[in-house]
Design an enzyme around this catalytic site. Structure first.
Site, mmCIF file in Angstrom:
data_model
loop_
_atom_site.group_PDB
_atom_site.id
_atom_site.type_symbol
_atom_site.label_atom_id
_atom_site.label_comp_id
_atom_site.label_asym_id
_atom_site.label_seq_id
_atom_site.Cartn_x
_atom_site.Cartn_y
_atom_site.Cartn_z
ATOM 1 C CE LYS A 165 -65.699 -20.091 -16.555
ATOM 2 N NZ LYS A 165 -65.733 -19.071 -17.613
ATOM 3 C CG ASP A 166 -58.692 -18.273 -10.167
ATOM 4 O OD1 ASP A 166 -57.559 -18.789 -10.123
ATOM 5 O OD2 ASP A 166 -58.993 -17.241 -9.555
ATOM 6 N NE ARG A 167 -51.941 -23.150 -10.149
ATOM 7 C CZ ARG A 167 -50.753 -22.878 -9.641
ATOM 8 N NH1 ARG A 167 -50.240 -21.669 -9.776
ATOM 9 N NH2 ARG A 167 -50.074 -23.792 -8.990
ATOM 10 N NE ARG A 221 -58.042 -14.393 -6.225
ATOM 11 C CZ ARG A 221 -57.620 -14.492 -7.483
ATOM 12 N NH1 ARG A 221 -56.391 -14.143 -7.791
ATOM 13 N NH2 ARG A 221 -58.421 -14.933 -8.429
ATOM 14 C CB SER A 245 -54.253 -18.207 -10.774
ATOM 15 O OG SER A 245 -55.475 -17.949 -10.134
#
Length: 367
Positions: free
Chosen positions: A79-81, A358, A365
């Site tokens: 899972k993304d930060r 991003r 991340s």
């Protein structure tokens, strides 16, 4: 073949521009578990809600809390930060004695559920993910955007691998080529180079990127030809919600009905050694799409690495897709996707969505 190709849109031209993840709360992801915990065993199963922390960071934190090696921590997916996410972790505690759970709670992380289970949580052991995404600074005609969302719900979308698979600026594909013993020249041609030796985790990441790039290239050809969700002679069919593949077999009313109700989907290659599962027209498209020098180099490298031919559905239908306008420029989307599918594929069919998390270099991340 470009490292960061511009993908075609199956539903037509973009209908909006917007910003995503201006704050972490704009990107919420909840894992949908694949099983109920046994309630016994020596693995403490924690459901963790976290903000601004990726999976690897939390796994390391849990290992330190439990006083065990990181290999004793299990999780189903990354899972993304830059999000608010809920996911399960397993913590191996052979003596079934857990440290104080409250020590894990802070402003950015909370344990919302805990129980025991009889085995370590394995990668991929989830039913899917539910997303609540908030798009801000939306520019576009609301009626046209609403119509596009209804079309997506009815027809589905191409099942792209998201840009997260390919690293910053698509660099993982070039790195995979280097691992396979190739370097790209300024004119785009490939030249031999010493093969790069990498750690197993890095090697796995680059093998996945190479496979994903080849799949996306085949899917691009099918979208451009307008048959990404339609049958071709020689099609290999994938059952919805599984990895089971069957065919080719003659087109029939039964197949037509199953395709219409999303029980089966056309499939594309996850490249490896062995024969393509499809044949005839479907195979001809795949071979033609992957005939350029870079694709051939990636194909050869994947085969030499020991991967076997597999398939992935070309079509994806977001489950329970709903939307609400929070104000004239703020759109909230809710939907669920199977494991391995990307929310960015849904957003791409709407238009150009800038990911604020991003844009800045320091925001990188894991996906």
């Amino acid at each position: 073949m470009s490292d960061s190709p511009v993908l075609p849109r199956a539903h037509g031209a973009a209908v909006l521009t917007a910003a995503m993840r201006s704050v972490a709360e704009d990107f919420q992801v909840d894992e949908l578990p694949a099983f109920d915990a046994s309630g016994e065993g020596e693995h403490l199963l924690l459901t963790v809600r976290k903000r601004g922390q990726n999976t690897a960071y939390v796994a390391k934190r849990l290992a330190q809390w439990a006083g065990i090696a990181e290999m004793g921590i299990g999780y189903a997916g990354l899972k993304d930060r830059h999000a608010v996410t809920t996911q399960r972790f397993s913590v191996h505690l052979p003596k079934r004695i857990a440290p104080d759970l409250s020590a894990l709670d802070d402003d950015d992380m909370q344990v919302v559920e805990h129980t025991w289970h009889n085995r370590k949580l394995q990668r991929g052991a989830l039913h899917g993910n539910r997303f609540v995404l908030t798009l801000r600074e939306v520019v576009g005609d609301q009626a046209v955007i609403d119509a596009r969302l209804h079309a997506i719900a009815a027809r589905g979308i191409p099942n792209w691998f998201g840009e997260q698979r390919f690293g910053r600026d698509g660099g993982n594909v070039a790195a995979a080529l280097a691992m396979f013993g190739h370097t790209r020249q300024p004119d785009g041609t490939l030249a031999p180079a010493p093969k790069r030796r990498l750690r197993n985790d890095q090697r796995s990441l680059l093998l996945s990127a190479a496979r994903s790039a080849l799949f996306n290239q085949v899917l691009t050809a099918r979208v451009e030809q307008g048959n990404w969700d339609a049958p071709l002679d020689g099609e290999a069919w994938m059952l919805d919600g599984s990895r089971s593949v069957f065919g080719p077999e003659p087109w029939s009313e039964v197949l037509a009905e199953r395709l219409a109700r999303f029980d089966i989907h056309p499939s594309g290659p996850l490249w490896g050694a062995g024969e393509l599962r499809c044949s005839a027209d479907a195979a001809a498209i795949e071979q033609a799409a992957l005939s350029d020098p870079q694709s051939l180099a990636l194909r050869t490298g994947l085969e030499a690495a020991g991967l076997k031919q597999e398939r992935r559905a070309l079509r994806l239908r977001p489950q329970g897709l709903a939307h609400a306008w929070l104000d004239a420029q703020t759109l909230q989307l809710t939907f669920a996707l199977p494991p391995g599918c990307y929310a960015t594929a849904v957003l791409w069919e709407l238009g150009e969505v800038v990911d604020a998390a991003r844009v800045a270099p320091q925001s990188r991340s894991e996906g």
